[in-house]
Motif scaffolding. Structure first.
Motif, PDB file in Angstrom:
ATOM      1  N   LYS A 185       0.807  -1.215   0.000  1.00 35.18           N
ATOM      2  CA  LYS A 185       0.000   0.000   0.000  1.00 35.18           C
ATOM      3  C   LYS A 185       0.845   1.272   0.000  1.00 35.18           C
ATOM      4  O   LYS A 185       0.303   2.375   0.105  1.00 35.18           O
ATOM      5  CB  LYS A 185      -0.949   0.004   1.198  1.00 35.18           C
ATOM      6  N   PHE A 186       2.166   1.133  -0.087  1.00 32.14           N
ATOM      7  CA  PHE A 186       3.023   2.312  -0.210  1.00 32.14           C
ATOM      8  C   PHE A 186       2.593   3.106  -1.452  1.00 32.14           C
ATOM      9  O   PHE A 186       2.213   2.521  -2.477  1.00 32.14           O
ATOM     10  CB  PHE A 186       4.484   1.918  -0.353  1.00 32.14           C
ATOM     11  N   THR A 187       2.684   4.397  -1.366  1.00 36.61           N
ATOM     12  CA  THR A 187       2.321   5.244  -2.504  1.00 36.61           C
ATOM     13  C   THR A 187       3.145   4.891  -3.737  1.00 36.61           C
ATOM     14  O   THR A 187       2.631   4.849  -4.861  1.00 36.61           O
ATOM     15  CB  THR A 187       2.525   6.723  -2.139  1.00 36.61           C
ATOM     16  N   SER A 188       4.412   4.624  -3.533  1.00 36.30           N
ATOM     17  CA  SER A 188       5.275   4.272  -4.664  1.00 36.30           C
ATOM     18  C   SER A 188       4.822   2.980  -5.327  1.00 36.30           C
ATOM     19  O   SER A 188       4.856   2.850  -6.553  1.00 36.30           O
ATOM     20  CB  SER A 188       6.723   4.145  -4.189  1.00 36.30           C
ATOM     21  N   ALA A 189       4.396   1.985  -4.520  1.00 43.26           N
ATOM     22  CA  ALA A 189       3.919   0.716  -5.083  1.00 43.26           C
ATOM     23  C   ALA A 189       2.643   0.937  -5.882  1.00 43.26           C
ATOM     24  O   ALA A 189       2.456   0.338  -6.950  1.00 43.26           O
ATOM     25  CB  ALA A 189       3.684  -0.290  -3.960  1.00 43.26           C
ATOM     26  N   ARG A 190       1.760   1.800  -5.385  1.00 43.73           N
ATOM     27  CA  ARG A 190       0.520   2.087  -6.112  1.00 43.73           C
ATOM     28  C   ARG A 190       0.817   2.755  -7.445  1.00 43.73           C
ATOM     29  O   ARG A 190       0.205   2.440  -8.474  1.00 43.73           O
ATOM     30  CB  ARG A 190      -0.392   2.980  -5.264  1.00 43.73           C
ATOM     31  N   PHE A 191       1.762   3.674  -7.452  1.00 47.52           N
ATOM     32  CA  PHE A 191       2.083   4.364  -8.705  1.00 47.52           C
ATOM     33  C   PHE A 191       2.767   3.433  -9.694  1.00 47.52           C
ATOM     34  O   PHE A 191       2.520   3.520 -10.903  1.00 47.52           O
ATOM     35  CB  PHE A 191       2.953   5.590  -8.424  1.00 47.52           C
ATOM     36  N   ALA A 192       3.625   2.571  -9.201  1.00 49.25           N
ATOM     37  CA  ALA A 192       4.269   1.617 -10.106  1.00 49.25           C
ATOM     38  C   ALA A 192       3.230   0.694 -10.730  1.00 49.25           C
ATOM     39  O   ALA A 192       3.270   0.415 -11.937  1.00 49.25           O
ATOM     40  CB  ALA A 192       5.320   0.808  -9.345  1.00 49.25           C
ATOM     41  N   GLY A 193       2.276   0.226  -9.929  1.00 46.22           N
ATOM     42  CA  GLY A 193       1.217  -0.617 -10.464  1.00 46.22           C
ATOM     43  C   GLY A 193       0.334   0.120 -11.446  1.00 46.22           C
ATOM     44  O   GLY A 193      -0.054  -0.426 -12.499  1.00 46.22           O
ATOM     45  N   SER A 194       0.023   1.378 -11.142  1.00 49.44           N
ATOM     46  CA  SER A 194      -0.802   2.183 -12.045  1.00 49.44           C
ATOM     47  C   SER A 194      -0.072   2.446 -13.353  1.00 49.44           C
ATOM     48  O   SER A 194      -0.693   2.482 -14.426  1.00 49.44           O
ATOM     49  CB  SER A 194      -1.167   3.503 -11.367  1.00 49.44           C
ATOM     50  N   GLY A 195       1.238   2.628 -13.285  1.00 50.69           N
ATOM     51  CA  GLY A 195       2.013   2.821 -14.508  1.00 50.69           C
ATOM     52  C   GLY A 195       1.927   1.610 -15.410  1.00 50.69           C
ATOM     53  O   GLY A 195       1.815   1.738 -16.645  1.00 50.69           O
ATOM     54  N   ALA A 196       1.950   0.415 -14.809  1.00 53.56           N
ATOM     55  CA  ALA A 196       1.843  -0.807 -15.611  1.00 53.56           C
ATOM     56  C   ALA A 196       0.472  -0.906 -16.280  1.00 53.56           C
ATOM     57  O   ALA A 196       0.367  -1.325 -17.449  1.00 53.56           O
ATOM     58  CB  ALA A 196       2.084  -2.024 -14.720  1.00 53.56           C
ATOM     59  N   VAL A 197      -0.564  -0.492 -15.557  1.00 50.96           N
ATOM     60  CA  VAL A 197      -1.924  -0.487 -16.134  1.00 50.96           C
ATOM     61  C   VAL A 197      -1.984   0.470 -17.320  1.00 50.96           C
ATOM     62  O   VAL A 197      -2.550   0.154 -18.381  1.00 50.96           O
ATOM     63  CB  VAL A 197      -2.957  -0.100 -15.057  1.00 50.96           C
ATOM     64  N   LEU A 198      -1.390   1.644 -17.144  1.00 50.15           N
ATOM     65  CA  LEU A 198      -1.381   2.633 -18.227  1.00 50.15           C
ATOM     66  C   LEU A 198      -0.596   2.117 -19.428  1.00 50.15           C
ATOM     67  O   LEU A 198      -1.018   2.295 -20.583  1.00 50.15           O
ATOM     68  CB  LEU A 198      -0.778   3.947 -17.717  1.00 50.15           C
ATOM     69  N   ARG A 199       0.527   1.479 -19.193  1.00 51.19           N
ATOM     70  CA  ARG A 199       1.349   0.956 -20.288  1.00 51.19           C
ATOM     71  C   ARG A 199       0.582  -0.082 -21.109  1.00 51.19           C
ATOM     72  O   ARG A 199       0.612  -0.063 -22.345  1.00 51.19           O
ATOM     73  CB  ARG A 199       2.622   0.335 -19.727  1.00 51.19           C
ATOM     74  N   ASP A 200      -0.140  -0.960 -20.432  1.00 49.26           N
ATOM     75  CA  ASP A 200      -0.924  -1.970 -21.146  1.00 49.26           C
ATOM     76  C   ASP A 200      -2.033  -1.323 -21.976  1.00 49.26           C
ATOM     77  O   ASP A 200      -2.314  -1.778 -23.101  1.00 49.26           O
ATOM     78  CB  ASP A 200      -1.533  -2.955 -20.147  1.00 49.26           C
ATOM     79  N   ALA A 201      -2.631  -0.273 -21.445  1.00 47.98           N
ATOM     80  CA  ALA A 201      -3.708   0.396 -22.184  1.00 47.98           C
ATOM     81  C   ALA A 201      -3.162   1.104 -23.419  1.00 47.98           C
ATOM     82  O   ALA A 201      -3.747   1.031 -24.508  1.00 47.98           O
ATOM     83  CB  ALA A 201      -4.427   1.386 -21.270  1.00 47.98           C
ATOM     84  N   VAL A 202      -2.042   1.793 -23.264  1.00 45.42           N
ATOM     85  CA  VAL A 202      -1.467   2.538 -24.385  1.00 45.42           C
ATOM     86  C   VAL A 202      -1.012   1.594 -25.495  1.00 45.42           C
ATOM     87  O   VAL A 202      -1.008   1.967 -26.681  1.00 45.42           O
ATOM     88  CB  VAL A 202      -0.308   3.430 -23.886  1.00 45.42           C
ATOM     89  N   ALA A 203      -0.676   0.367 -25.161  1.00 41.04           N
ATOM     90  CA  ALA A 203      -0.253  -0.599 -26.181  1.00 41.04           C
ATOM     91  C   ALA A 203      -1.357  -0.849 -27.206  1.00 41.04           C
ATOM     92  O   ALA A 203      -1.068  -1.228 -28.345  1.00 41.04           O
ATOM     93  CB  ALA A 203       0.156  -1.908 -25.517  1.00 41.04           C
ATOM     94  N   GLY A 204      -2.603  -0.616 -26.817  1.00 39.79           N
ATOM     95  CA  GLY A 204      -3.708  -0.798 -27.743  1.00 39.79           C
ATOM     96  C   GLY A 204      -4.134   0.466 -28.454  1.00 39.79           C
ATOM     97  O   GLY A 204      -5.163   0.468 -29.144  1.00 39.79           O
TER      98      GLY A 204
END
Length: 544
Positions: free
Chosen positions: A410-429
């Motif tokens: 639940k660290f803020t950094s962990a949340r942002f890293a996970g959100s970045g991965a979600v964004l990367r997968d979306a942009v791939a499409g």
């Protein structure tokens, strides 16, 4: 009392004293470990602050782009390089995570510098512990000023060690040359982190001609002034390089922004920030909450108590050694200068008021050194009571930080890293997967390894001042305002838009996205204190 009992009493007292001292050391050590652990937990779970958008992205951008000439950066460069270094060392924790760990290292430096300097100056472990706890539990440091990865806390360890080394060495008849070189280096680094930290230097520079008090001026010039000057010039060379390479661009970012369009923007948008301190009255309220409340007040009361003990003992100012008076004058002058500087920037924000606070423990140590052993014993209960009170004041925030260590996910950094991965997968499409992500919150795409526009690389700070920046100054910035968006995006179409964090500033970007067939995509995890992020994509095969 019988001789046997007296002998027994005398024989056990030293052992009991040693046992008590060891118990006190162990207790203090464990307490400090818990406080520092809680500090780390609070720092890592502290939600994103907009100011971090200026300081965190350069850790990913430097090497590919240059400060000032390739993207907007409104501070002196050492803070950007510091976060670049922490980004290289702690890359596996992500962009925001590495910056927050770098900030924690700065915290450790401040704690160590404060403890070591106050111990050396006062000779009192109790005062050193008091000083450390005063820093760790201070409300102002436990909020945005000390929890967000910005340049507010970074100069403080260097300023404290620079000032401390100067005070320690000039207490000796023969100051060590190399140590004073290091003092000059530390002070210059502090100024290279944040412009306002330069105010630590003038009182020290003046005092270098006056200390040590019992040596000749020629000796001071050679043993004090010269090494300080050498150290200061060595550490300032990168600043001079930037200034000489393109003084117009450098000064436009570091000074022109803060004295011109930044002020104009906030005067026009004061209603968006309730309680914004644009006038002296608001700044005085901020100063009061920072300096005359909570832990700050406890430190001030400790200083006044020690001063009262000195005066009650019959000491007079004219009886004090010249070096003692001058050392106290140096620290007091820095407190006055940094406190005065806090009122200069408009608008005022809480982080502008932190620099005088780190000097209070040093002033206390200088005064404490004036006490003889019996008077020192009188001051110990005052310091002990202050330690207890400061721990109580800081416990709610520190305690929650300790609890948060049980859930690193639940660290803020962990949340942002996970959100970045979600964004990367979306942009791939996306129909344009290689294009930059258009957003005023660039940490998300940078966490994902995606590209961003140079004009928005450090957040909204350049974008939002565009209407308030005269053309000559604007020509020195890499910036785009609302009117520049069509040309910017036509030349280099976005792969996606990430919006939802500032409806007013983002309105022109949202209008462009909708007008050009970018459609919202349902994604989770892009929320922070500024809102819920929404990604707008142009699906593969859509009309260009």
């Amino acid at each position: 009392m019988s001789d046997a009992r007296i002998s027994s009493f005398k024989g056990t007292t030293p052992s009991s004293t040693r046992m008590g001292a060891m118990l006190g050391i162990v207790t203090a050590g464990l307490g400090l470990v818990l406080l520092i652990a809680g500090l780390f937990g609070r720092l890592m779970t502290y939600d994103l602050r907009r100011d971090e958008l200026m300081f965190v992205p350069p850790a990913r951008l430097l090497g590919e782009w240059e400060l000032y000439s390739d993207f907007f950066y409104n501070h002196v460069p050492y803070s950007a390089w510091y976060y670049l270094g922490s980004g290289i060392l702690f890359d596996e924790f992500g962009l925001l995570g590495s910056a927050r760990i770098g900030l924690f290292l700065a915290w450790l430096g401040l704690i160590a510098a404060t403890g070591w300097v106050t111990l050396r100056l006062s000779g009192s472990p109790v005062l050193a512990v008091f000083s450390i706890i005063g820093i760790v539990t201070c409300e102002l440091f436990l909020t945005g000023a000390g929890m967000a990865a910005t340049n507010n806390l970074l100069p403080l360890p260097f300023a404290v060690i620079g000032l401390g080394l100067f005070l320690i060495e000039t207490s000796k008849p023969a100051p060590r040359f190399l140590t004073l070189v290091l003092s000059g280096v530390a002070l210059s680094i502090a100024a290279g982190m944040k412009v306002s930290a330069v105010l630590f230097i003038p009182p020290i520079a003046l005092a270098a001609f006056l200390l040590p008090a019992d040596v000749s001026m020629a000796r001071r010039l050679k043993a004090v002034v010269l090494p300080l000057l050498i150290g200061g010039l060595i550490a300032a060379l990168p600043l001079f390089a930037f200034l000489l390479a393109d003084p117009g661009v450098f000064l436009a970012h570091v000074l022109g922004f803060h004295t011109g369009p930044h002020v104009a923007y906030w005067e026009a948008n004061a209603a968006t920030e309730p309680g914004l301190a644009l006038r002296l009255s608001g700044k005085l309220m901020l100063a009061h909450s920072a300096w005359v409340a909570g832990v700050g007040l406890v430190m001030v009361m400790a200083i006044l108590s020690v001063l009262w003990i000195i005066l009650r003992g019959g000491a007079r100012v004219d009886e004090m050694q010249p070096s003692q008076l001058r050392h106290g004058g140096v620290v007091l002058a820095i407190i006055i200068l940094t406190a005065s500087m806090a009122f200069v920037p408009t608008p005022g924000f809480p982080q502008y008021y932190i620099q005088p606070l780190v000097c209070l423990p040093l002033l206390l140590a200088v005064l404490f050194r004036r006490l003889d052993p019996p008077r020192r014993h009188e001051a110990v209960p005052v310091l002990a009571a202050g330690i207890v009170l400061m721990v109580i004041l800081g416990l709610p925030r520190i305690g929650m930080g300790l609890v948060s260590l049980t859930e690193p996910s639940k660290f803020t950094s962990a949340r942002f890293a996970g959100s970045g991965a979600v964004l990367r997968d979306a942009v791939a499409g996306s129909a344009l997967p290689d294009g930059p992500v258009a957003t005023l919150l660039p940490i998300y795409p940078l966490e994902a390894g995606l590209s961003v526009y140079p004009e928005f690389a450090t957040g909204p700070f350049a974008y939002r001042i565009a209407p308030f920046t005269d053309p000559e100054l604007a020509g020195k910035y890499v910036m785009a305002g609302a009117n520049d968006l069509p040309a910017l995006f036509a030349d280099n179409p976005p792969s996606a838009f990430l919006l939802g964090y500032d409806s007013v500033l983002e309105a022109p970007l949202l209008s462009y996205a909708r007008a050009n067939n970018y459609r919202p995509v349902e994604l989770s995890g892009l929320n922070n204190r500024y809102g819920q992020g929404v990604v707008y994509l142009k699906a593969a095969g859509a009309e260009q």
